[in-house]
Enzyme design. Structure first.
Site, PDB file in Angstrom:
ATOM      1  N   SER A  21       0.842  -1.192   0.000  1.00 29.80           N
ATOM      2  CA  SER A  21       0.000   0.000   0.000  1.00 29.80           C
ATOM      3  C   SER A  21       0.886   1.254   0.000  1.00 29.80           C
ATOM      4  O   SER A  21       1.985   1.232   0.549  1.00 29.80           O
ATOM      5  CB  SER A  21      -0.873  -0.036   1.262  1.00 29.80           C
ATOM      6  OG  SER A  21      -1.971   0.823   1.143  1.00 29.80           O
ATOM      7  N   PRO A  22       0.412   2.339  -0.614  1.00 30.47           N
ATOM      8  CA  PRO A  22       1.227   3.561  -0.613  1.00 30.47           C
ATOM      9  C   PRO A  22       1.528   4.021   0.816  1.00 30.47           C
ATOM     10  O   PRO A  22       0.627   4.062   1.655  1.00 30.47           O
ATOM     11  CB  PRO A  22       0.327   4.580  -1.317  1.00 30.47           C
ATOM     12  CG  PRO A  22      -0.649   3.783  -2.107  1.00 30.47           C
ATOM     13  CD  PRO A  22      -0.861   2.518  -1.347  1.00 30.47           C
ATOM     14  N   CYS A  24       3.798   7.096   2.742  1.00 32.40           N
ATOM     15  CA  CYS A  24       4.702   8.242   2.794  1.00 32.40           C
ATOM     16  C   CYS A  24       5.914   7.907   3.650  1.00 32.40           C
ATOM     17  O   CYS A  24       5.778   7.369   4.749  1.00 32.40           O
ATOM     18  CB  CYS A  24       4.004   9.441   3.427  1.00 32.40           C
ATOM     19  SG  CYS A  24       2.823  10.222   2.338  1.00 32.40           S
ATOM     20  N   ALA A  56       2.465   8.483  -1.720  1.00 37.53           N
ATOM     21  CA  ALA A  56       1.796   9.575  -2.415  1.00 37.53           C
ATOM     22  C   ALA A  56       2.855  10.489  -3.032  1.00 37.53           C
ATOM     23  O   ALA A  56       3.733  10.991  -2.329  1.00 37.53           O
ATOM     24  CB  ALA A  56       0.938  10.368  -1.430  1.00 37.53           C
ATOM     25  N   GLN A  98       1.357   6.408  -6.671  1.00 34.02           N
ATOM     26  CA  GLN A  98       0.127   7.081  -6.245  1.00 34.02           C
ATOM     27  C   GLN A  98       0.294   8.581  -6.480  1.00 34.02           C
ATOM     28  O   GLN A  98       1.253   9.187  -5.996  1.00 34.02           O
ATOM     29  CB  GLN A  98      -0.148   6.817  -4.762  1.00 34.02           C
ATOM     30  CG  GLN A  98      -1.524   7.346  -4.344  1.00 34.02           C
ATOM     31  CD  GLN A  98      -1.789   7.215  -2.855  1.00 34.02           C
ATOM     32  OE1 GLN A  98      -0.968   7.634  -2.037  1.00 34.02           O
ATOM     33  NE2 GLN A  98      -2.938   6.660  -2.493  1.00 34.02           N
ATOM     34  N   TYR A 181      -7.543  14.376   1.570  1.00 34.33           N
ATOM     35  CA  TYR A 181      -6.740  15.217   0.691  1.00 34.33           C
ATOM     36  C   TYR A 181      -7.635  15.785  -0.419  1.00 34.33           C
ATOM     37  O   TYR A 181      -8.843  15.532  -0.445  1.00 34.33           O
ATOM     38  CB  TYR A 181      -5.535  14.415   0.163  1.00 34.33           C
ATOM     39  CG  TYR A 181      -4.649  13.968   1.319  1.00 34.33           C
ATOM     40  CD1 TYR A 181      -4.042  14.920   2.150  1.00 34.33           C
ATOM     41  CD2 TYR A 181      -4.496  12.625   1.635  1.00 34.33           C
ATOM     42  CE1 TYR A 181      -3.271  14.530   3.239  1.00 34.33           C
ATOM     43  CE2 TYR A 181      -3.724  12.232   2.723  1.00 34.33           C
ATOM     44  CZ  TYR A 181      -3.112  13.188   3.523  1.00 34.33           C
ATOM     45  OH  TYR A 181      -2.362  12.814   4.608  1.00 34.33           O
ATOM     46  N   ARG A 228      -8.106   5.534  -5.225  1.00 31.41           N
ATOM     47  CA  ARG A 228      -8.308   5.241  -3.793  1.00 31.41           C
ATOM     48  C   ARG A 228      -9.370   6.169  -3.241  1.00 31.41           C
ATOM     49  O   ARG A 228      -9.266   7.393  -3.350  1.00 31.41           O
ATOM     50  CB  ARG A 228      -6.995   5.397  -3.004  1.00 31.41           C
ATOM     51  CG  ARG A 228      -7.197   5.247  -1.514  1.00 31.41           C
ATOM     52  CD  ARG A 228      -5.921   5.027  -0.721  1.00 31.41           C
ATOM     53  NE  ARG A 228      -5.570   3.609  -0.692  1.00 31.41           N
ATOM     54  CZ  ARG A 228      -4.686   3.078   0.161  1.00 31.41           C
ATOM     55  NH1 ARG A 228      -4.049   3.842   1.027  1.00 31.41           N
ATOM     56  NH2 ARG A 228      -4.432   1.785   0.145  1.00 31.41           N
ATOM     57  N   LEU A 299      -5.633  -3.135   8.176  1.00 32.27           N
ATOM     58  CA  LEU A 299      -5.461  -4.225   9.135  1.00 32.27           C
ATOM     59  C   LEU A 299      -5.667  -5.600   8.524  1.00 32.27           C
ATOM     60  O   LEU A 299      -6.365  -6.442   9.076  1.00 32.27           O
ATOM     61  CB  LEU A 299      -6.340  -4.006  10.367  1.00 32.27           C
ATOM     62  CG  LEU A 299      -5.718  -2.975  11.337  1.00 32.27           C
ATOM     63  CD1 LEU A 299      -6.668  -2.654  12.470  1.00 32.27           C
ATOM     64  CD2 LEU A 299      -4.387  -3.470  11.897  1.00 32.27           C
ATOM     65  N   ARG A 322       1.285  -1.379   7.101  1.00 31.71           N
ATOM     66  CA  ARG A 322       2.192  -1.559   8.255  1.00 31.71           C
ATOM     67  C   ARG A 322       2.776  -2.950   8.344  1.00 31.71           C
ATOM     68  O   ARG A 322       3.935  -3.120   8.748  1.00 31.71           O
ATOM     69  CB  ARG A 322       1.452  -1.174   9.540  1.00 31.71           C
ATOM     70  CG  ARG A 322       1.251   0.335   9.641  1.00 31.71           C
ATOM     71  CD  ARG A 322       0.205   0.703  10.641  1.00 31.71           C
ATOM     72  NE  ARG A 322      -1.119   0.276  10.213  1.00 31.71           N
ATOM     73  CZ  ARG A 322      -2.239   0.483  10.912  1.00 31.71           C
ATOM     74  NH1 ARG A 322      -2.181   1.111  12.064  1.00 31.71           N
ATOM     75  NH2 ARG A 322      -3.399   0.075  10.450  1.00 31.71           N
TER      76      ARG A 322
HETATM   77  C1  LIG Z   1       3.813   5.203   7.327  1.00 34.48           C
HETATM   78  C2  LIG Z   1       2.522   5.266   6.576  1.00 34.48           C
HETATM   79  C3  LIG Z   1       2.390   6.136   5.508  1.00 34.48           C
HETATM   80  C4  LIG Z   1       1.209   6.178   4.754  1.00 34.48           C
HETATM   81  N1  LIG Z   1       1.149   6.945   3.623  1.00 34.48           N
HETATM   82  C5  LIG Z   1       0.083   6.822   2.782  1.00 34.48           C
HETATM   83  C6  LIG Z   1       0.094   7.410   1.487  1.00 34.48           C
HETATM   84  O1  LIG Z   1       1.081   7.994   1.041  1.00 34.48           O
HETATM   85  N2  LIG Z   1      -1.019   7.284   0.724  1.00 34.48           N
HETATM   86  C7  LIG Z   1      -2.124   6.576   1.154  1.00 34.48           C
HETATM   87  O2  LIG Z   1      -3.117   6.493   0.426  1.00 34.48           O
HETATM   88  N3  LIG Z   1      -2.136   5.988   2.361  1.00 34.48           N
HETATM   89  C8  LIG Z   1      -1.060   6.066   3.161  1.00 34.48           C
HETATM   90  N4  LIG Z   1      -1.036   5.384   4.348  1.00 34.48           N
HETATM   91  C9  LIG Z   1      -2.177   4.490   4.662  1.00 34.48           C
HETATM   92  C10 LIG Z   1      -1.888   3.065   4.199  1.00 34.48           C
HETATM   93  O3  LIG Z   1      -1.669   2.988   2.804  1.00 34.48           O
HETATM   94  C11 LIG Z   1      -3.023   2.111   4.609  1.00 34.48           C
HETATM   95  O4  LIG Z   1      -4.185   2.515   3.933  1.00 34.48           O
HETATM   96  C12 LIG Z   1      -3.274   2.123   6.112  1.00 34.48           C
HETATM   97  O5  LIG Z   1      -2.040   2.125   6.827  1.00 34.48           O
HETATM   98  C13 LIG Z   1      -4.075   0.895   6.545  1.00 34.48           C
HETATM   99  O6  LIG Z   1      -3.409  -0.294   6.189  1.00 34.48           O
HETATM  100  P1  LIG Z   1      -2.576  -1.192   7.258  1.00 34.48           P
HETATM  101  O7  LIG Z   1      -3.530  -1.526   8.377  1.00 34.48           O
HETATM  102  O8  LIG Z   1      -2.143  -2.399   6.470  1.00 34.48           O
HETATM  103  O9  LIG Z   1      -1.419  -0.375   7.758  1.00 34.48           O
HETATM  104  C14 LIG Z   1       0.114   5.358   5.129  1.00 34.48           C
HETATM  105  C15 LIG Z   1       0.232   4.527   6.248  1.00 34.48           C
HETATM  106  C16 LIG Z   1       1.419   4.453   6.949  1.00 34.48           C
HETATM  107  C17 LIG Z   1       1.526   3.503   8.111  1.00 34.48           C
END
Ligand SMILES: Cc1cc2nc3c(=O)[nH]c(=O)nc-3n(C[C@H](O)[C@H](O)[C@H](O)COP(=O)(O)O)c2cc1C
Length: 367
Positions: A21-22, A24, A56, A98, A181, A228, A299, A322
């Site tokens: 997943s994207p 930052c 992103a 993204q 955003y 998204r 999650l 994560r």
């Molecule tokens: C460090 C970090 C940076 C993130 N940056 C972005 C991002 O650039 N673009 C985006 O759409 N979501 C971003 N997210 C959200 C994740 O892509 C994801 O949707 C969210 O963490 C839930 O998934 P997970 O439970 O597997 O962590 C970020 C999440 C984390 C932890």
């Protein structure tokens, strides 16, 4: 269908249904990818993810969340990304980018340095734009309302950035219309109070996204295009799942190949029932009601859980964030757990099986 089956979207075939997943990294200088991005994204390709998304990437400098965000507003940014893209492909992963504009959530500190606005004297900016002049919170910059010329400028920034991404070798482009955003700000009645054709009913609020998706689709006819969405704002008076089904239909009609189903982010105080797979029902519903392939995110941590989402037709891909930071080799480990044969990188073959792989009379610990 299962987690390790390939998926073809337009001209692009993902080798499996697992995406990074994207995320930052807040580690750029003036928008440029660097060694950190090569190692970070590269490790996850080595780990076997079928699709590796960059974080992103801002389509305009004032569209960065923080001064350290990745950018794609200049051809030179694409040149910095190209070698990373090449490496991802050598590992068999499909590279994705993204594209984002932070709107009223721009010019903030990176998370480990605070949660509020970065002042101009600290490298921030006040040229912050939104559908309506309403700040996200008292700690953020007060945005200026976009006029028609400003809207046109942003549509062009997205399309030019998509063309640059294709030039750098990316095969999947995702439009970020979630998490509070800019494009989500247009979709949500909480942040969009416009009286023109971009505000009011849900069709009008979706007009900006529709313009961006169709214009991007036109510039990159061969690439897979994802959108998204934050499928719900999780607050009374906010964007609803029903409206998002309609938005997904509009995005599909405009040329999107897959809807990546996230949620939240438009207001600071939503109460979100976070738990295992808590957003997966959105992917299932959008897939069924808008008849479009979807991605489930949020999650998703276990191989059985991820495989179940695909097998039961709740989504077409899973995106892990994560958990991929905890374990870049998650796909290889998941294959092992699910008893699926998956090739390890040849350099790592001697670790692929926990059994002994004696070679030239030496144990695997020597050499
Ligand atoms: C460090 C970090 C940076 C993130 N940056 C972005 C991002 O650039 N673009 C985006 O759409 N979501 C971003 N997210 C959200 C994740 O892509 C994801 O949707 C969210 O963490 C839930 O998934 P997970 O439970 O597997 O962590 C970020 C999440 C984390 C932890």
């Amino acid at each position: 269908m299962s987690l390790f089956n390939p998926l073809t979207l337009r001209g692009v075939t993902l080798p499996n249904r697992i995406a990074v997943s994207p995320m930052c990294q807040y580690s750029c200088d003036n928008g440029f990818a660097n060694d950190w991005h090569l190692v970070h994204l590269g490790s996850r390709a080595v780990g076997g993810a079928g699709l590796v998304f960059t974080e992103a990437a801002a389509v305009a400098p004032e569209g960065r969340i923080s001064p350290e965000d990745l950018g794609i507003w200049d051809d030179k940014h694409a040149e910095a990304l190209a070698p990373i893209v090449r490496f991802l492909k050598t590992q068999g992963s499909i590279p994705g980018i993204q594209l984002a504009h932070a709107g009223r959530k721009a010019s903030t500190h990176r998370p480990w340095e605070g949660n509020d606005a970065v002042l101009p004297e600290q490298g921030g900016w006040t040229d912050v734009w939104a559908p309506s002049p309403i700040p996200f919170s008292a700690d953020y910059v007060s945005p200026k309302e976009l006029d028609r010329a400003g809207i046109d400028r942003i549509v062009k920034a997205f399309t030019d950035s998509a063309a640059r991404s294709a030039g750098a070798g990316f095969e999947v482009v995702e439009i970020h219309a979630a998490h509070g955003y800019l494009l989500h700000e247009f979709l949500s009645p909480l942040s969009n109070k416009r009286a023109d054709e971009y505000g009011g009913n849900s069709e009008n609020r979706a007009r900006m996204l529709k313009r961006v998706v169709s214009a991007v689709r036109e510039r990159i006819p061969e690439l897979a295009l994802f959108v998204r969405l934050s499928v719900t704002d999780w607050v009374e008076g906010g964007l609803t799942v029903e409206e998002s089904v309609e938005v997904a239909r509009i995005a599909k009609q405009a040329g999107a190949d897959l809807i990546d189903c996230s949620s939240g982010g438009s207001v600071p105080n939503a109460s979100i029932p976070v738990g295992a797979g808590y957003q997966t029902p959105f992917a299932e519903r959008i897939r069924r009601e808008a008849s479009v392939p979807t991605g489930a995110v949020g999650l998703i941590t276990g191989p059985e859980q991820a495989d179940h989402i695909i097998r039961t037709g709740q989504a077409d891909i899973v995106l892990l964030a994560r958990e991929m930071l905890r374990d870049p080799y998650w796909p290889l480990h998941a294959a092992e757990e699910l008893n699926v044969k998956m090739s390890w990188p040849v350099q790592y073959l001697r670790a692929a099986s926990k059994g002994s792989t004696a070679r030239h009379g030496l144990t695997e610990l020597e050499d």
